[in-house]
Design an enzyme around this catalytic site. Structure first.
Site, PDB file in Angstrom:
ATOM      1  N   CYS A  74      -8.348  -6.438   1.654  1.00 33.30           N
ATOM      2  CA  CYS A  74      -8.547  -5.034   1.989  1.00 33.30           C
ATOM      3  C   CYS A  74     -10.010  -4.621   1.858  1.00 33.30           C
ATOM      4  CB  CYS A  74      -7.692  -4.143   1.082  1.00 33.30           C
ATOM      5  SG  CYS A  74      -5.930  -4.475   1.197  1.00 33.30           S
ATOM      6  N   THR A 115       0.829  -1.207   0.000  1.00 32.44           N
ATOM      7  CA  THR A 115       0.000   0.000   0.000  1.00 32.44           C
ATOM      8  C   THR A 115       0.861   1.253   0.000  1.00 32.44           C
ATOM      9  OG1 THR A 115      -1.916  -1.031   1.045  1.00 32.44           O
ATOM     10  CG2 THR A 115      -1.668   1.332   1.341  1.00 32.44           C
TER      11      THR A 115
END
Length: 382
Positions: free
Chosen positions: A325, A73
């Protein structure tokens, strides 16, 4: 837990024993701050330099082209936002595939709020973006194209080499690749594919959570997102995670060795699962060509994905619906919807993701349990 079947390796992998041993050893013996001038600091700094070289050798790049981060990320955000901010005077247009990971899509959305224009390119029924679509969408204002190597939900391999060859003709356009799902399973030569920026996360190949890296090609500039002590060549401030970095280097080396010796077995397991799931009337969404060997996405008609996940969990079998996620949002997969999959099938989708630790016996047991579980769920839902 001896009989546990873990088919959720795209969410995270179990660290190799050797990786954990390296992490503990480094934190016991080389705990100094790498920025300190004393012996303990210099020992830690040397270990980071050694790990950087090992990773660079594995990626076939130069050591100074590696920026250590906290994972995929952060690497995606640093690449996309960092490039956009640095080259904003060159243009404010970005291209991204519509099936990208949330850390890419949401980074682009944030840039849209800052005045950038982002075009989200469609994918076909196999989840693949068109090189011609990219060429058509390029403008004089385009500064960045971001396309993931391996899709994290369905396993589609994007035409990275072809996109890189196209963008080589546009020297003002940077090419970013999210290789979080591909590394250690699907080879990607960053130089041959003319990649400028590439994101990698250690916990996807049996390293530890909280460690990753961004490959930044020599000559490419990006603006840092974190201000502080100017570590990582002024691109990523913060005290380096020495133990995590050393562990990541070991994890990638072991995973690449396992790939060379065990990739055929993984492909056989995937094919076994595909054939048996299809024969039972399920719909497999992972394409049968140009797909990664470790991901298989399918739908069970009439059965909600989260219901099946929990039913299998009761039997000590672990799978997932969408990206880890996004799984808790209880929404259908945006990737499958982008591929033209119906809302009903997208809501019923399950992702199986393998690693080199999985066996054909586990695959056979999984099919056995699916045959038992699905009729029971269907009967209850009626």
């Amino acid at each position: 837990m001896l009989n546990m079947i873990y088919f959720d390796n795209s969410a995270t992998t179990k660290p190799y024993k050797e990786v954990l041993e390296t992490f503990v050893k480094v934190n016991e013996r080389f705990f100094g701050n790498p920025s300190s001038l004393h012996q303990h600091g210099m020992q830690a700094e040397r270990l980071i330099l050694e790990s950087r070289k090992q990773l660079a050798d594995q990626l076939n790049v130069k050591p100074d082209e590696i920026v250590f981060t906290s994972g995929g990320t952060e690497s995606n955000n640093l690449a996309i936002k960092g490039a956009a901010l640095y080259y904003k005077n060159r243009g404010k247009h970005i291209l991204a595939a519509s099936s990208e990971h949330p850390s890419v899509i949401n980074a682009c959305k944030q840039l849209e709020g800052l005045g950038y224009r982002v075009d989200y390119l469609p994918v076909d029924a196999k989840g693949r973006v068109s090189v011609q679509d990219i060429k058509t969408a390029l403008t004089d204002e385009t500064i960045l194209v971001t396309v993931m190597h391996v899709n994290n939900e369905v396993g589609t391999i994007q035409p990275i080499k072809e996109i890189g060859q196209l963008l080589k003709k546009y020297p003002k356009v940077l090419f970013h690749v999210d290789d979080v799902q591909g590394r250690g399973k699907v080879p990607l030569d960053l130089k041959e594919c003319h990649v400028d920026l590439c994101s990698i996360s250690a916990h996807k190949f049996h390293g530890l959570k909280g460690t990753g890296l961004l490959y930044k090609k020599s000559g490419v500039e990006i603006s840092p997102l974190l201000s502080g002590g100017n570590q990582e060549s002024n691109l990523r401030s913060g005290t380096e995670n020495t133990g995590g970095i050393a562990a990541m280097a070991k994890a990638l080396r072991i995973s690449e060795e396992r790939r060379i010796h065990s990739i055929d077995e993984m492909k056989e397991i995937q094919q076994y699962l595909r054939s048996n799931l299809t024969n039972q009337g399920n719909v497999v969404h992972t394409p049968d060509t140009d797909c990664a060997p470790h991901i298989l996405n399918f739908s069970v008609p009439g059965v909600k994905g989260e219901v099946l996940v929990h039913a299998l969990e009761e039997r000590d079998i672990y799978v997932s619906t969408t990206s880890a996620c996004s799984s808790k949002q209880n929404k259908p997969s945006t990737v499958l919807m982008a591929m033209g999959i119906s809302l009903e099938e997208a809501s019923s989708s399950i992702r199986l993701s393998l690693t080199y630790e999985n066996t054909i016996d586990e695959a056979q047991m999984f099919i056995h349990h699916i045959k038992e579980v699905v009729p029971k769920i269907t009967k209850v839902q009626r």
